[in-house]
Design a protein around this motif. Structure first.
Motif, short mmCIF file in Angstrom:
data_model
loop_
_atom_site.label_atom_id
_atom_site.label_comp_id
_atom_site.label_asym_id
_atom_site.label_seq_id
_atom_site.Cartn_x
_atom_site.Cartn_y
_atom_site.Cartn_z
N HIS A 1 -16.07 -22.79 20.49
CA HIS A 1 -14.89 -22.15 19.90
C HIS A 1 -13.71 -23.10 19.72
CE1 HIS A 1 -14.29 -21.44 24.25
NE2 HIS A 1 -13.05 -21.71 23.95
N LYS A 2 -13.85 -24.34 20.25
CA LYS A 2 -12.81 -25.35 19.97
C LYS A 2 -13.22 -26.24 18.79
CE LYS A 2 -9.64 -24.69 23.19
NZ LYS A 2 -9.48 -25.39 24.45
N ARG B 1 -15.93 -28.09 18.65
CA ARG B 1 -16.74 -29.24 19.03
C ARG B 1 -18.20 -28.95 18.70
NH1 ARG B 1 -12.74 -29.85 23.84
NH2 ARG B 1 -13.43 -27.79 24.47
N GLN C 1 -16.11 -25.93 28.86
CA GLN C 1 -14.96 -26.04 27.96
C GLN C 1 -13.75 -26.69 28.63
OE1 GLN C 1 -14.93 -25.39 24.60
NE2 GLN C 1 -17.11 -25.21 24.97
N ASP D 1 -11.83 -30.06 27.58
CA ASP D 1 -10.39 -30.02 27.27
C ASP D 1 -9.67 -31.13 28.04
OD1 ASP D 1 -10.76 -27.86 25.65
OD2 ASP D 1 -10.01 -26.37 27.09
#
Ligand SMILES: [Zn+2]
Ligand SMILES: [Zn+2]
Length: 345
Positions: A116-117, A119, A171, A175
């Motif tokens: 969801h980022k 990646r 995640q 991050d």
């Protein structure tokens, strides 16, 4: 199989009934296809668009193998080659849009998952000849080995779902690492991938810290290894010891690190990487195979960096003194005393 009934857009090209030309529909897309289908199946050939070829590659071989096996199957063997058809239907339920590549034998598959980022993660699978009784071998970019649950009823989709679940659980780790990669000068590794749990961060021209982060608890104090001139390193160690208890396990990793070491890491907006990636004073390169210039002259006015192996060879050839595993000599730049440990191998 009656070719014309199964594929109405294929047109028979000869009287013998062995050559067809036309279109077939795969995944709602029409592909031109030319098929030579003589009575000896082993001589069958197929020419088509490369995209369709990617999708079909291997089917023909599998078809041939199955034909041969049908003869022997009735007599003894119940061993079967990987069922191309089964794999295709498994890919279909997983989604063709997620398939990145597949080899001709349908044994090496790569699937894409975008987290969801944004990646992008690749799950590589190598199917076992006894698939699905034996689990596929997985190749991932996860920071810890991927150990999925598998039974002989499992499908590629089950595997993929376990993979995306794992990806989601890291995640916070990514991050934290991304924050470091963006806001500091990372000397090692070059272009870190998602599996890399360590970073060597430049602090000054004469010191750096290598942190190893726990991917499951990335906000905890990472293990720290300091590199550089003695005077810089001993100050950093001292700071670390006195600030250890201020570490906030819920806080930002990068901020915590800076308070721990009482430093502000040089950033890409305030400095150039060359200021920290100093070349070796003997061979004038930065990278010597995998080695970086980690030995630093302790004289604060000099601070010249050297590769361990370059400095060791230099001191040895310039008539140094040796005691236990340490070699004593003079810095090739400032002639002040310098030492280097003997190579361990
Ligand atoms: Zn060197
Ligand atoms: Zn020196």
């Amino acid at each position: 199989m009656d070719m014309l009934l199964e594929f109405p857009n294929m047109v028979l090209q000869n009287r013998e009934g062995t050559r067809y030309d036309g279109y077939i529909t795969v995944m709602n897309e029409d592909f031109r296809l030319c098929l030579e289908y003589p009575s000896d199946i082993a001589k069958a050939t197929l020419s088509c668009d490369w995209k369709l070829k990617c999708l079909l590659d291997g089917c023909l071989d599998v078809l041939k193998q199955e034909k041969k096996l049908e003869v022997t199957k009735s007599t003894k063997s119940n061993k079967e080659p990987i069922k191309c058809g089964q794999i295709i239907s498994e890919i279909e339920s997983l989604g063709w849009d997620r398939l990145v590549s597949v080899d001709a034998d349908f044994t090496l598959l790569q699937f894409l998952h975008t987290d969801h980022k944004g990646r992008e993660h690749i799950l590589g699978m190598k199917l076992h000849p006894q698939h699905p009784v034996e689990p596929p071998q997985c190749i991932t970019d996860l920071p810890v080995p991927f150990d999925p649950h598998w039974t002989n009823k499992s499908t590629l989709e089950d595997l993929y779902n376990q993979f995306t679940h794992s990806v989601n659980s890291y995640q916070l780790f990514w991050d934290c690492m991304e924050d470091i990669d963006k806001n500091t000068w990372v000397l090692e590794p070059d272009n870190p991938n998602f599996s890399a749990v360590y970073r060597r961060i430049a602090i000054s021209s004469s010191a750096s810290v290598q942190i190893t982060v726990d991917p499951k608890q990335p906000q905890l104090l990472p293990s720290c290894r300091f590199m550089g001139a003695d005077h810089s390193v001993s100050q950093l160690r001292q700071n670390m010891n006195s600030n250890l208890y201020h570490w906030d396990p819920e806080g930002n990793l990068l901020e915590n690190l800076q308070s721990l070491l009482d430093v502000t890491f040089p950033t890409p907006t305030t400095s150039k990487k060359e200021e920290f990636s100093m070349e070796c004073g003997i061979c004038y390169s930065y990278k010597l195979e995998t080695e970086l210039p980690n030995e630093v002259c302790n004289d604060s006015r000099c601070g010249q960096a050297y590769h361990h192996s370059c400095l060791y060879e230099w001191l040895r050839s310039s008539g140094c003194r040796q005691s236990f595993n340490t070699v004593f000599g003079e810095c090739p730049y400032c002639s002040k005393p310098i030492t280097v440990k003997m190579p361990t191998t």
